[in-house]
Design a protein around this motif. Structure first.
Motif, PDB file in Angstrom:
ATOM      1  N   UNK B  85       0.835  -1.202   0.000  1.00 28.89           N
ATOM      2  CA  UNK B  85       0.000   0.000   0.000  1.00 28.89           C
ATOM      3  C   UNK B  85       0.870   1.252   0.000  1.00 28.89           C
ATOM      4  N   UNK B  86       1.986   1.188   0.711  1.00 25.84           N
ATOM      5  CA  UNK B  86       2.861   2.358   0.811  1.00 25.84           C
ATOM      6  C   UNK B  86       3.458   2.742  -0.546  1.00 25.84           C
ATOM      7  N   UNK B  87       3.737   1.730  -1.381  1.00 27.50           N
ATOM      8  CA  UNK B  87       4.380   2.023  -2.675  1.00 27.50           C
ATOM      9  C   UNK B  87       3.526   2.939  -3.544  1.00 27.50           C
ATOM     10  N   UNK B  88       2.201   2.990  -3.280  1.00 29.79           N
ATOM     11  CA  UNK B  88       1.333   3.897  -4.042  1.00 29.79           C
ATOM     12  C   UNK B  88       1.467   5.330  -3.567  1.00 29.79           C
ATOM     13  N   UNK B  89       2.055   5.513  -2.374  1.00 28.98           N
ATOM     14  CA  UNK B  89       2.098   6.838  -1.749  1.00 28.98           C
ATOM     15  C   UNK B  89       3.458   7.514  -1.883  1.00 28.98           C
ATOM     16  N   UNK B  90       4.447   6.805  -2.436  1.00 33.97           N
ATOM     17  CA  UNK B  90       5.801   7.364  -2.452  1.00 33.97           C
ATOM     18  C   UNK B  90       6.351   7.490  -3.861  1.00 33.97           C
ATOM     19  N   UNK B 161       7.239  11.413  -9.890  1.00 33.88           N
ATOM     20  CA  UNK B 161       6.042  12.206  -9.606  1.00 33.88           C
ATOM     21  C   UNK B 161       4.805  11.718 -10.340  1.00 33.88           C
ATOM     22  N   UNK B 162       4.963  10.657 -11.137  1.00 30.40           N
ATOM     23  CA  UNK B 162       3.869  10.209 -12.005  1.00 30.40           C
ATOM     24  C   UNK B 162       2.565  10.041 -11.225  1.00 30.40           C
ATOM     25  N   UNK B 163       2.639   9.397 -10.057  1.00 31.63           N
ATOM     26  CA  UNK B 163       1.410   9.099  -9.313  1.00 31.63           C
ATOM     27  C   UNK B 163       1.057  10.202  -8.312  1.00 31.63           C
ATOM     28  N   UNK B 164       1.663  11.383  -8.462  1.00 34.70           N
ATOM     29  CA  UNK B 164       1.465  12.487  -7.519  1.00 34.70           C
ATOM     30  C   UNK B 164       1.599  12.019  -6.067  1.00 34.70           C
ATOM     31  N   UNK B 165       2.715  11.400  -5.724  1.00 34.27           N
ATOM     32  CA  UNK B 165       2.847  10.841  -4.384  1.00 34.27           C
ATOM     33  C   UNK B 165       2.951  11.945  -3.326  1.00 34.27           C
ATOM     34  N   UNK B 166       2.293  11.750  -2.174  1.00 27.80           N
ATOM     35  CA  UNK B 166       2.393  12.747  -1.113  1.00 27.80           C
ATOM     36  C   UNK B 166       3.765  12.786  -0.438  1.00 27.80           C
ATOM     37  N   UNK B 167       4.525  11.693  -0.551  1.00 31.24           N
ATOM     38  CA  UNK B 167       5.866  11.660   0.053  1.00 31.24           C
ATOM     39  C   UNK B 167       6.891  11.316  -1.031  1.00 31.24           C
ATOM     40  N   UNK B 168       7.943  12.120  -1.052  1.00 33.95           N
ATOM     41  CA  UNK B 168       8.953  11.988  -2.093  1.00 33.95           C
ATOM     42  C   UNK B 168      10.321  11.773  -1.451  1.00 33.95           C
ATOM     43  N   UNK B 169      11.046  10.753  -1.918  1.00 32.41           N
ATOM     44  CA  UNK B 169      12.413  10.516  -1.443  1.00 32.41           C
ATOM     45  C   UNK B 169      13.392  10.915  -2.534  1.00 32.41           C
ATOM     46  N   UNK B 170      14.266  11.834  -2.219  1.00 35.44           N
ATOM     47  CA  UNK B 170      15.250  12.277  -3.203  1.00 35.44           C
ATOM     48  C   UNK B 170      16.636  12.006  -2.650  1.00 35.44           C
TER      49      UNK B 170
END
Lengths: 256, 334
Positions: B85-90, B161-170
């Motif tokens: 589920x988390x993979x959809x949010x990041x 950014x494709x899925x407009x994730x609320x959390x981004x790891x750079x």
């Protein structure tokens, strides 16, 4: 399950599109095997004594060299996966909500397409230099199916290799070391009876011999015994062992 | 800054909450009890020398690596138990542009979109939006291998950014980029944060952290050794920095000795420059010039400045060496 199918198709499509962008890769599937056929038929062929039941060396060789070629077809998978690993693409795939086995399943599925292409190229070459089928259309098709099944199973061996080794160069040489003796110490190029006893023993249990004999039974009507079913069993066994190993390795794969 | 205050108060509202994260590779303890908090819509800068464990932290949060111990909660989801589920949010963009060089820019984005579960048409539409945003529309139909380093990195960021994730790891998003491309990437990150995205950023560039990060965690040898806002960290180093540039580099040791009495710590010599931490601001320059003149050192330039994150980093990682020695003694005693 439908997710696995969709994701696998997306990855397979990616791998096929790549090939059209790097046409030099196509040389590996087309020109190189043709070179080998010509080399064997015209350089070595005259010196190799084959059973009387064959109508010339081309007829003996072609099923064998097609099998060798299909075994090497999976190399693209090993090299490609290793490259993906080092370029961080595997990390990206693993961070996506996609079906876990899809990256490998898509990759190996794309190999089926390239394997089909190289089998066709070799067959056409063979037909030009004197090979001819002695088989019903159903047997010809069954031969195709068997080749692609074995090639598919072998792609999973290469998938595991690509995920384990440290570099594409290592994948190349390790794959070569493993596959080369397997294909040459078999009935693919020379009759097994002409080898020294120890090699003969190995050649007879070698799955490549079983597959080559099966192909000769299907395409040029040579006595086969149980080798067709033996070859199917070997293919399924290789698949059953290496596909889970490769997927499990992928789950833990770490780039860089 | 209000976010920072809210952070400690309500744990469940954090975008990222890490407690007691541990991870070893064989005998090497990569992470040794890391705690992190990131409020929604803020940027956490993770700083640390090479091999400090920054990338390991990111890999655990991005579900690429299972921790040995600890709780990792991202976007309200457990990174181990709810990984799928988390993979959809990041979204993840790494040190290397993780794109397929043989595919075009658009094909890369469409592939990622479809792997997020979008239909082809939707993925294509989203891909075009992102190419537009990253000024890659003209190059959309070209294989990515023809792209410059900056374009590749922008495409990589676009893929994250494709899925407009609320959390981004750079993970070191600007390493190896030219200054112009770095500024572009910075601008994009600032826009994303303004839209409400939470960003965890690892970097080796302290000016990058200073500009982008709301809070900073300094990590070394698998532990967070300091955290706070950039200003808090600078205040912790304390005082002002006196920087003297000499006409003759050979005179640096003499200058350092002359300035030593103005500083609590030994002045730092780097080529023709001598830096010393000083407590007060008034009269420092006059006193320094007088002392250097008495020592017969010729001065090319002299300035007084606030500490930068570089100073913070130096001071902190310098202290870590001592902490480690203490640790080893404790282990030996136990």
């Amino acid at each position: 399950m439908s997710r696995l199918v969709t994701d696998t198709m997306v990855v397979a499509e990616r791998n096929l599109v790549r090939i059209t962008r790097a046409p030099d890769l196509l040389l590996a599937f087309t020109v190189q095997p043709v070179m080998f056929v010509l080399l064997f038929v015209y350089v070595f062929g005259g010196a190799i004594i084959i059973p009387q039941t064959y109508d010339g060396y081309a007829e003996f060789l072609l099923p064998g060299i097609i099998v060798q070629n299909i075994a090497f077809g999976g190399f693209v998978t090993a090299l490609g996966l290793n490259e993906d690993l080092h370029k961080g693409l595997i990390d990206r795939f693993r961070s996506l909500p996609m079906a876990r086995p899809a990256v490998l399943a898509g990759r190996t599925l794309a190999d089926v397409a390239t394997n089909t292409l190289s089998v066709l190229v070799l067959l056409v070459t063979g037909l030009i230099i004197g090979f001819s089928f002695d088989a019903s259309p159903l047997e010809i098709l069954a031969g195709f199916g068997l080749l692609l099944l074995f090639g598919y199973a072998f792609s999973w061996v290469f998938a595991l290799l690509g995920l384990i080794v440290s570099s594409p160069e290592a994948a190349n040489s390790l794959g070569f070391i493993a596959v080369f003796p397997l294909t040459f110490i078999s009935s693919a190029f020379v009759p097994v009876e002409s080898m020294p006893a120890a090699l003969q023993w190995f050649a007879e249990i070698n799955p490549f011999t079983i597959l080559v004999d099966a192909m000769r039974a299907l395409w040029v009507d040579q006595p086969a015994g149980n080798t067709v079913w033996g070859a199917v069993a070997w293919s399924l066994a290789i698949l059953a062992v290496f596909a889970p190993l490769a997927v499990s390795r992928y789950r833990r794969a770490a780039g860089h | 800054m209000t976010n920072v205050g809210a952070q400690g108060a309500v744990g469940s509202e954090l975008a990222i909450r890490v407690r007691g994260l541990r991870k070893s590779f064989g005998d090497v303890r990569a992470l040794d009890g890391v705690d992190l908090d990131v409020a929604p819509g803020t940027v956490l800068g993770l700083l640390g020398p090479n091999g400090a464990g920054k990338t390991t932290v990111v890999r655990v949060m991005a579900t690429l690596l299972k921790p040995d111990a600890g709780d990792v909660c991202v976007a309200g989801l457990d990174a181990v138990r709810e990984a799928t589920a988390l993979r959809k949010q990041i979204g993840l963009a790494g040190q290397y542009a993780a794109i397929d060089e043989n595919l075009t820019g658009l094909e890369n984005l469409v592939m990622v979109g479809r792997l997020y579960g979008m239909a082809r048409a939707r993925a294509t539409q989203r891909g075009r939006e992102l190419l537009e945003r990253f000024e890659l529309t003209d190059a959309a139909g070209r294989p990515a291998k023809t792209y410059s380093g900056g374009m590749r990195r922008r495409l990589d960021l676009g893929a994250a950014l494709v899925a407009k994730p609320p959390v981004l790891f750079l993970d070191e998003p600007t390493t190896g980029l030219d200054p112009r491309s770095r500024l572009d990437v910075w601008k994009t990150i600032e826009e994303l944060v303004a839209e409400g995205t939470t960003v965890l950023l690892t970097t080796q560039y302290l000016d990058e952290a200073d500009r982008l990060a709301d809070t900073i965690a300094v990590i070394d040898q698998g532990r967070v050794i300091a955290n706070g806002t950039p200003d808090e960290l600078k205040d912790r180093v304390g005082g002002e920095r006196l920087e003297v540039r000499l006409s003759t580099p050979g005179e640096a040791p003499v200058a350092a000795r002359a300035l030593a009495r103005m500083s609590d710590e030994a002045p730092l010599v780097e080529g023709d420059a001598v830096t010393a931490g000083v407590r007060k601001r008034n009269g420092v320059i006059v006193e320094a010039v007088r002392r250097l003149d008495e020592a017969g050192v010729e001065v090319d330039d002299i300035t007084l400045r606030r500490p930068t994150l570089d100073d913070v980093f130096l001071a902190l990682t310098g202290r870590v060496a001592e902490v480690t020695e203490d640790d080893e003694n404790e282990e030996a005693a136990a």
